[in-house]
Design a protein around this motif. Structure first.
Motif, PDB file in Angstrom:
ATOM      1  N   LEU A  89     -43.581 -16.023 -11.509  1.00 41.80           N
ATOM      2  CA  LEU A  89     -44.265 -17.154 -12.020  1.00 41.80           C
ATOM      3  C   LEU A  89     -44.100 -17.213 -13.479  1.00 41.80           C
ATOM      4  O   LEU A  89     -43.567 -16.687 -14.285  1.00 41.80           O
ATOM      5  N   GLN A  90     -44.281 -18.794 -13.849  1.00 32.43           N
ATOM      6  CA  GLN A  90     -44.002 -19.251 -15.107  1.00 32.43           C
ATOM      7  C   GLN A  90     -44.840 -18.633 -16.278  1.00 32.43           C
ATOM      8  O   GLN A  90     -44.389 -18.086 -17.456  1.00 32.43           O
ATOM      9  N   ASP A  91     -45.948 -18.442 -16.047  1.00 37.79           N
ATOM     10  CA  ASP A  91     -47.048 -17.963 -16.990  1.00 37.79           C
ATOM     11  C   ASP A  91     -47.196 -16.531 -17.027  1.00 37.79           C
ATOM     12  O   ASP A  91     -47.896 -16.130 -16.158  1.00 37.79           O
ATOM     13  N   PRO A  92     -46.802 -15.764 -17.941  1.00 39.66           N
ATOM     14  CA  PRO A  92     -46.724 -14.393 -17.584  1.00 39.66           C
ATOM     15  C   PRO A  92     -48.210 -13.788 -17.789  1.00 39.66           C
ATOM     16  O   PRO A  92     -48.524 -12.656 -17.376  1.00 39.66           O
ATOM     17  N   TYR A  93     -49.032 -14.301 -18.520  1.00 41.40           N
ATOM     18  CA  TYR A  93     -50.468 -14.111 -18.865  1.00 41.40           C
ATOM     19  C   TYR A  93     -51.208 -14.382 -17.610  1.00 41.40           C
ATOM     20  O   TYR A  93     -51.867 -13.424 -16.872  1.00 41.40           O
ATOM     21  N   GLY A  94     -51.128 -15.648 -17.161  1.00 45.54           N
ATOM     22  CA  GLY A  94     -51.799 -16.230 -16.195  1.00 45.54           C
ATOM     23  C   GLY A  94     -51.663 -15.563 -14.822  1.00 45.54           C
ATOM     24  O   GLY A  94     -52.471 -15.559 -13.919  1.00 45.54           O
ATOM     25  N   SER A  95     -50.420 -14.967 -14.449  1.00 47.54           N
ATOM     26  CA  SER A  95     -50.159 -14.294 -13.523  1.00 47.54           C
ATOM     27  C   SER A  95     -50.617 -13.002 -13.221  1.00 47.54           C
ATOM     28  O   SER A  95     -50.711 -12.482 -12.259  1.00 47.54           O
ATOM     29  N   LEU A  96     -51.484 -12.358 -14.435  1.00 52.52           N
ATOM     30  CA  LEU A  96     -52.101 -11.115 -14.250  1.00 52.52           C
ATOM     31  C   LEU A  96     -53.773 -11.263 -14.528  1.00 52.52           C
ATOM     32  O   LEU A  96     -53.846 -12.123 -15.427  1.00 52.52           O
ATOM     33  N   SER A  97     -54.296 -10.451 -13.717  1.00 56.96           N
ATOM     34  CA  SER A  97     -55.782 -10.320 -14.161  1.00 56.96           C
ATOM     35  C   SER A  97     -56.195  -9.764 -15.323  1.00 56.96           C
ATOM     36  O   SER A  97     -55.584  -8.658 -15.736  1.00 56.96           O
ATOM     37  N   PRO A  98     -56.861 -10.344 -16.336  1.00 60.41           N
ATOM     38  CA  PRO A  98     -57.016  -9.843 -17.500  1.00 60.41           C
ATOM     39  C   PRO A  98     -57.976  -8.431 -17.460  1.00 60.41           C
ATOM     40  O   PRO A  98     -57.952  -7.852 -18.645  1.00 60.41           O
ATOM     41  N   ARG A  99     -58.464  -8.445 -16.398  1.00 66.51           N
ATOM     42  CA  ARG A  99     -59.474  -7.227 -16.287  1.00 66.51           C
ATOM     43  C   ARG A  99     -58.903  -5.978 -15.633  1.00 66.51           C
ATOM     44  O   ARG A  99     -59.560  -4.844 -15.707  1.00 66.51           O
ATOM     45  N   GLY A 148     -45.980 -11.586 -24.247  1.00 67.71           N
ATOM     46  CA  GLY A 148     -45.653 -12.376 -23.316  1.00 67.71           C
ATOM     47  C   GLY A 148     -44.252 -11.911 -22.332  1.00 67.71           C
ATOM     48  O   GLY A 148     -44.121 -11.775 -20.976  1.00 67.71           O
ATOM     49  N   GLY A 149     -43.268 -11.329 -23.069  1.00 70.88           N
ATOM     50  CA  GLY A 149     -42.201 -10.752 -22.465  1.00 70.88           C
ATOM     51  C   GLY A 149     -42.461  -9.621 -21.802  1.00 70.88           C
ATOM     52  O   GLY A 149     -41.963  -9.356 -20.635  1.00 70.88           O
ATOM     53  N   GLN A 150     -43.522  -8.688 -22.355  1.00 75.71           N
ATOM     54  CA  GLN A 150     -43.689  -7.607 -21.493  1.00 75.71           C
ATOM     55  C   GLN A 150     -44.591  -7.990 -20.266  1.00 75.71           C
ATOM     56  O   GLN A 150     -44.320  -7.316 -19.281  1.00 75.71           O
ATOM     57  N   CYS A 151     -45.454  -8.905 -20.431  1.00 75.96           N
ATOM     58  CA  CYS A 151     -46.287  -9.455 -19.262  1.00 75.96           C
ATOM     59  C   CYS A 151     -45.329  -9.798 -18.052  1.00 75.96           C
ATOM     60  O   CYS A 151     -45.481  -9.703 -16.897  1.00 75.96           O
ATOM     61  N   GLN A 152     -44.219 -10.556 -18.438  1.00 78.60           N
ATOM     62  CA  GLN A 152     -43.275 -11.023 -17.428  1.00 78.60           C
ATOM     63  C   GLN A 152     -42.429  -9.872 -16.960  1.00 78.60           C
ATOM     64  O   GLN A 152     -42.266 -10.048 -15.708  1.00 78.60           O
ATOM     65  N   ARG A 153     -42.136  -8.866 -17.594  1.00 77.39           N
ATOM     66  CA  ARG A 153     -41.644  -7.662 -17.051  1.00 77.39           C
ATOM     67  C   ARG A 153     -42.610  -7.257 -16.155  1.00 77.39           C
ATOM     68  O   ARG A 153     -42.293  -6.520 -14.977  1.00 77.39           O
ATOM     69  N   ASP A 170     -40.136 -19.222 -10.828  1.00 78.63           N
ATOM     70  CA  ASP A 170     -40.451 -20.562 -10.944  1.00 78.63           C
ATOM     71  C   ASP A 170     -40.581 -20.472 -12.695  1.00 78.63           C
ATOM     72  O   ASP A 170     -41.524 -20.023 -13.107  1.00 78.63           O
ATOM     73  N   GLU A 171     -39.546 -21.011 -13.496  1.00 75.81           N
ATOM     74  CA  GLU A 171     -39.679 -21.410 -14.896  1.00 75.81           C
ATOM     75  C   GLU A 171     -40.097 -19.845 -15.507  1.00 75.81           C
ATOM     76  O   GLU A 171     -41.009 -19.793 -16.261  1.00 75.81           O
ATOM     77  N   PRO A 172     -39.362 -18.654 -15.161  1.00 74.77           N
ATOM     78  CA  PRO A 172     -39.735 -17.414 -15.630  1.00 74.77           C
ATOM     79  C   PRO A 172     -39.644 -17.072 -17.073  1.00 74.77           C
ATOM     80  O   PRO A 172     -40.141 -16.193 -17.592  1.00 74.77           O
ATOM     81  N   VAL A 173     -38.694 -17.882 -17.799  1.00 76.77           N
ATOM     82  CA  VAL A 173     -38.489 -17.739 -19.141  1.00 76.77           C
ATOM     83  C   VAL A 173     -38.968 -18.858 -19.987  1.00 76.77           C
ATOM     84  O   VAL A 173     -38.721 -18.883 -21.196  1.00 76.77           O
ATOM     85  N   SER A 174     -39.592 -19.978 -19.336  1.00 82.46           N
ATOM     86  CA  SER A 174     -39.448 -21.294 -20.258  1.00 82.46           C
ATOM     87  C   SER A 174     -40.802 -20.921 -21.270  1.00 82.46           C
ATOM     88  O   SER A 174     -40.870 -21.539 -22.263  1.00 82.46           O
ATOM     89  N   ALA A 175     -41.612 -19.858 -20.975  1.00 81.34           N
ATOM     90  CA  ALA A 175     -42.910 -19.818 -21.952  1.00 81.34           C
ATOM     91  C   ALA A 175     -42.524 -18.725 -23.044  1.00 81.34           C
ATOM     92  O   ALA A 175     -43.416 -18.491 -23.627  1.00 81.34           O
ATOM     93  N   LEU A 176     -41.315 -18.350 -23.053  1.00 79.42           N
ATOM     94  CA  LEU A 176     -40.964 -17.122 -23.711  1.00 79.42           C
ATOM     95  C   LEU A 176     -40.131 -17.738 -25.218  1.00 79.42           C
ATOM     96  O   LEU A 176     -39.479 -18.691 -24.938  1.00 79.42           O
TER      97      LEU A 176
END
Length: 231
Positions: A89-99, A148-153, A170-176
């Protein structure tokens, strides 16, 4: 459907109420190939991606994956196929649970699919993190402790846990940032070379598409208006 097609989409239609978001879109994708869906925001790229993944059932058309027509399958029949088609997904942080720790995010597909064991599961998670260029010690961290890059990895590692044939990016690098973007694209290229993955690459940036994709189709208002290279 062509003999070497991993994915074959024919006359796909997706409607949101009275709005036709995807209007008779067709394309094919071979194993080991990157096909870009290019176009401005709101042109139907993401709706097409969701329909390919059967996360949003299309209103008409066909989606064939590895020769199997998906649109007629029940959710139960789709269950064994879903691991082979994975989104990034596009948002590397939003795709992972913060908890949740990174190790738990990567392990989740293994547990859901019944392929986790206490003996070899942690080693598999470490292997996946290493595969995407992260030290396995990052498994102890939470998303807010990563860039952000680490989260996308991490998101890519989680997708790879299912041993897919197709990644829908889906836009995997647009937020980086540009330098980070280059590293993630290089990683994706290396993974494709090693694993023979097919990529459906959703992107609005023509420069990135021209650098990364083997072929592209351009969308406007839900329709394919051109393709590159021309057929």
């Amino acid at each position: 459907m062509t003999d070497d097609a991993l994915l074959d989409v024919r006359d796909l239609v997706v409607r949101h109420g009275d709005v036709t978001a995807v209007d008779h879109v067709s394309f094919t994708l071979a194993a080991g190939e990157t096909l870009a869906l290019n176009g401005p925001s709101g042109c139907g790229k993401s709706s097409t991606a969701l329909a390919v993944l059967q996360l949003r059932r299309p209103d008409a058309g066909e989606v064939r994956f590895e020769g199997k027509e998906l649109t007629t399958l029940t959710e139960r029949e789709l269950r064994p196929i879903r691991p082979r088609m994975q989104p990034v997904l596009q948002d590397p942080y939003g795709s992972l649970s913060p908890r949740r720790r990174v190790r738990d995010a990567v392990a989740e597909p293994l547990k859901v699919q019944g392929r986790w064991s206490a003996d070899d599961g942690p080693a598999r998670v470490a292997e996946l993190l290493d595969r995407v260029g992260l030290d396995p010690s990052y498994g102890e961290r939470r998303p807010h402790e990563l860039s952000g890059g680490q989260c996308q990895r991490v998101g890519i590692a989680r997708a790879l846990a299912s041993e897919p044939r197709l990644l829908v990016l889906d836009e995997p690098v647009s937020a980086l940032d540009p330098s980070v973007r280059a590293g993630v694209l290089s990683l994706l290229a290396d993974l494709q070379d090693d694993l023979g993955l097919g990529y459906l690459f959703i992107c609005h940036d023509r420069a990135v598409v021209g650098h990364f994709a083997d072929r592209s189709v351009e969308m406007r208002e839900g329709r394919v208006i051109s393709s590159w290279p021309p057929r």
